[in-house]
Motif scaffolding. Structure first.
Motif, PDB file in Angstrom:
ATOM      1  N   ALA A   1       0.864  -1.189   0.000  1.00  0.00           N
ATOM      2  CA  ALA A   1       0.000   0.000   0.000  1.00  0.00           C
ATOM      3  C   ALA A   1       0.899   1.237   0.000  1.00  0.00           C
ATOM      4  CB  ALA A   1      -0.884  -0.002   1.238  1.00  0.00           C
ATOM      5  N   VAL A   2       0.562   2.198  -0.854  1.00  0.00           N
ATOM      6  CA  VAL A   2       1.416   3.381  -0.988  1.00  0.00           C
ATOM      7  C   VAL A   2       0.746   4.587  -0.322  1.00  0.00           C
ATOM      8  CG1 VAL A   2       2.592   4.916  -2.622  1.00  0.00           C
ATOM      9  CG2 VAL A   2       2.328   2.481  -3.169  1.00  0.00           C
ATOM     10  N   TYR A   3       1.544   5.296   0.458  1.00  0.00           N
ATOM     11  CA  TYR A   3       1.122   6.571   1.044  1.00  0.00           C
ATOM     12  C   TYR A   3       2.119   7.622   0.579  1.00  0.00           C
ATOM     13  CZ  TYR A   3      -1.774   3.794   4.183  1.00  0.00           C
ATOM     14  OH  TYR A   3      -2.702   2.924   4.685  1.00  0.00           O
ATOM     15  N   GLY A   4       1.679   8.880   0.537  1.00  0.00           N
ATOM     16  CA  GLY A   4       2.579   9.936   0.077  1.00  0.00           C
ATOM     17  C   GLY A   4       2.603  11.116   1.013  1.00  0.00           C
ATOM     18  N   ILE A   5       3.501  12.028   0.717  1.00  0.00           N
ATOM     19  CA  ILE A   5       3.446  13.362   1.337  1.00  0.00           C
ATOM     20  C   ILE A   5       3.733  14.347   0.216  1.00  0.00           C
ATOM     21  CG2 ILE A   5       5.825  13.038   2.263  1.00  0.00           C
ATOM     22  CD1 ILE A   5       4.955  15.174   4.418  1.00  0.00           C
TER      23      ILE A   5
ATOM     24  N   VAL B   1      -3.250  15.693  -8.345  1.00  0.00           N
ATOM     25  CA  VAL B   1      -4.324  15.078  -7.545  1.00  0.00           C
ATOM     26  C   VAL B   1      -5.297  14.306  -8.441  1.00  0.00           C
ATOM     27  CG1 VAL B   1      -6.296  15.597  -6.032  1.00  0.00           C
ATOM     28  CG2 VAL B   1      -4.075  16.658  -5.608  1.00  0.00           C
ATOM     29  N   ALA B   2      -5.570  14.835  -9.629  1.00  0.00           N
ATOM     30  CA  ALA B   2      -6.435  14.102 -10.569  1.00  0.00           C
ATOM     31  C   ALA B   2      -5.812  12.743 -10.879  1.00  0.00           C
ATOM     32  CB  ALA B   2      -6.629  14.919 -11.849  1.00  0.00           C
ATOM     33  N   GLY B   3      -4.518  12.710 -11.012  1.00  0.00           N
ATOM     34  CA  GLY B   3      -3.823  11.439 -11.244  1.00  0.00           C
ATOM     35  C   GLY B   3      -3.891  10.539 -10.017  1.00  0.00           C
ATOM     36  N   PHE B   4      -3.691  11.129  -8.823  1.00  0.00           N
ATOM     37  CA  PHE B   4      -3.714  10.337  -7.581  1.00  0.00           C
ATOM     38  C   PHE B   4      -5.052   9.610  -7.409  1.00  0.00           C
ATOM     39  CE2 PHE B   4      -0.697  13.482  -5.171  1.00  0.00           C
ATOM     40  CZ  PHE B   4       0.367  13.039  -5.930  1.00  0.00           C
ATOM     41  N   ARG B   5      -6.140  10.283  -7.814  1.00  0.00           N
ATOM     42  CA  ARG B   5      -7.469   9.668  -7.664  1.00  0.00           C
ATOM     43  C   ARG B   5      -7.544   8.323  -8.378  1.00  0.00           C
ATOM     44  NH1 ARG B   5     -12.052  12.715  -6.137  1.00  0.00           N
ATOM     45  NH2 ARG B   5     -11.696  14.964  -6.114  1.00  0.00           N
ATOM     46  N   ALA B   6      -6.787   8.205  -9.462  1.00  0.00           N
ATOM     47  CA  ALA B   6      -6.879   7.002 -10.295  1.00  0.00           C
ATOM     48  C   ALA B   6      -5.924   5.895  -9.850  1.00  0.00           C
ATOM     49  CB  ALA B   6      -6.587   7.381 -11.748  1.00  0.00           C
ATOM     50  N   VAL B   7      -5.060   6.190  -8.885  1.00  0.00           N
ATOM     51  CA  VAL B   7      -4.037   5.203  -8.491  1.00  0.00           C
ATOM     52  C   VAL B   7      -4.590   4.335  -7.369  1.00  0.00           C
ATOM     53  CG1 VAL B   7      -1.680   4.877  -7.660  1.00  0.00           C
ATOM     54  CG2 VAL B   7      -2.210   6.825  -9.158  1.00  0.00           C
ATOM     55  N   GLU B   8      -4.944   3.103  -7.673  1.00  0.00           N
ATOM     56  CA  GLU B   8      -5.649   2.272  -6.702  1.00  0.00           C
ATOM     57  C   GLU B   8      -4.783   1.803  -5.549  1.00  0.00           C
ATOM     58  OE1 GLU B   8      -8.395  -0.511  -8.334  1.00  0.00           O
ATOM     59  OE2 GLU B   8      -8.936   0.877  -9.952  1.00  0.00           O
ATOM     60  N   SER B   9      -3.484   1.743  -5.765  1.00  0.00           N
ATOM     61  CA  SER B   9      -2.613   1.321  -4.657  1.00  0.00           C
ATOM     62  C   SER B   9      -2.280   2.487  -3.728  1.00  0.00           C
ATOM     63  CB  SER B   9      -1.324   0.711  -5.213  1.00  0.00           C
ATOM     64  OG  SER B   9      -0.712   1.620  -6.106  1.00  0.00           O
TER      65      SER B   9
END
Ligand code: ATR
Length: 265
Positions: free
Chosen positions: A8-12, A53-61
């Motif tokens: 699972a990926v988390y970011g900052i 953020v639009a891209g992040f929405r699509a990243v399921e992991s």
């Protein structure tokens, strides 16, 4: 920690990003909890935030991310839902991405500050507080202190009208709360909090007239670097109890983790 296809990926997200502490706090936490998860830095400039953020929405992991300067206000408008504290501040510092891509924002700056006081044995309920500054951090702290039930909050700021605006906003959200604008001068307050940036550089002026500072006053600075600001050094010399800037962030990480769905106790 071994990253696999199941991690699972988390970011900052931040700009600049080199100084952020999220990954160094969260990755050992994931390991301790036995979670197959990793937190990575996302260096995103202000002009690119909405595209990122639009891209992040699509990243399921991708499960969520911490948000820091300069993105807290812009990120608020990109969320689908925001908690009460973030809504009052119109700013978020953490976003959880639901399985369907919905983004749930939260803001724990104020709660982190109040928890930091409590972890240090200082219960804000019933206290008389002088807060210096009326910038972004001051808004979060003023609202959290009102929520925590301080008896009286006096706000002093270099530009008085900014203090007036913050006092009015605090009254609007917390009807009946005793908040006023005053001078940056110590007298008999229980707690004095510096939320201004005066103290970051050695040549900065003291943000407080300390001539009336009493030993019974606790002096707090939210500046983390340097740890001992001029204000804290002087307060300590006077025999006052001091409370360091790092507590606000340290006490905030468990709250951020919970928002992100990390199962900590
Ligand atoms: P943050 O989001 O970190 O709180 P900010 O929004 O830029 O930062 O707020 C900075 C605060 O520090 C403001 O209250 C500012 O006062 P003004 O409203 O008059 O600008 C205050 N500040 C900055 N430099 C200062 C100084 N040298 N002396 C006193 N106050 C100062």
């Amino acid at each position: 920690m071994a990253i696999s296809g199941k991690t699972a990926v988390y970011g900052i997200i931040a700009d600049p990003i080199g100084h952020v502490r999220g990954p160094t706090i969260f990755n050992p936490l994931f390991e301790k909890l036995g979670m197959d998860a990793a937190m990575v830095p996302f260096h995103v400039g202000a002009a690119s935030l909405s595209r990122a953020v639009a891209g992040f929405r699509a990243v399921e992991s991708l499960k969520g991310w911490l948000v820091t300067n300069p993105h807290k206000f812009a990120m608020f408008h990109l969320c689908d839902q925001v908690d009460a504290s973030g809504t009052r501040l119109q700013a978020v510092n953490v976003v959880r991405r639901e399985a369907d891509g919905r983004l749930i924002g939260g803001n724990y700056d104020g709660a982190g500050f109040v928890n930091g006081l409590r972890h240090d044995g200082i219960e804000p309920k019933g206290l008389d507080v002088l807060m210096l500054g009326a910038g972004g951090a001051a808004y979060a702290i003023a609202f959290a202190l009102a929520e925590a039930g301080v008896r009286r909050l006096t706000i002093a700021n270099r530009t008085r009208e900014n203090a007036e605006r913050l006092a009015a906003a605090t009254r609007r959200f917390f009807a009946g709360f005793a908040v006023e604008v005053g001078e940056a001068a110590a007298s008999s307050q229980d707690v004095v909090i510096n939320t201004t940036s005066a103290g970051l550089k050695p040549e900065d002026p003291l943000p407080l007239d300390t001539s009336g500072l009493k030993q019974t006053t606790t002096v707090v600075d939210i500046i983390m670097n340097p740890e001992m600001t001029k204000l804290l050094t002087l307060a300590k010399e006077r025999g006052c109890r001091i409370h360091l800037g790092r507590h606000m962030l340290d006490s905030q990480f468990p709250l951020l983790a919970r928002h992100l769905g990390v199962p900590i106790s």
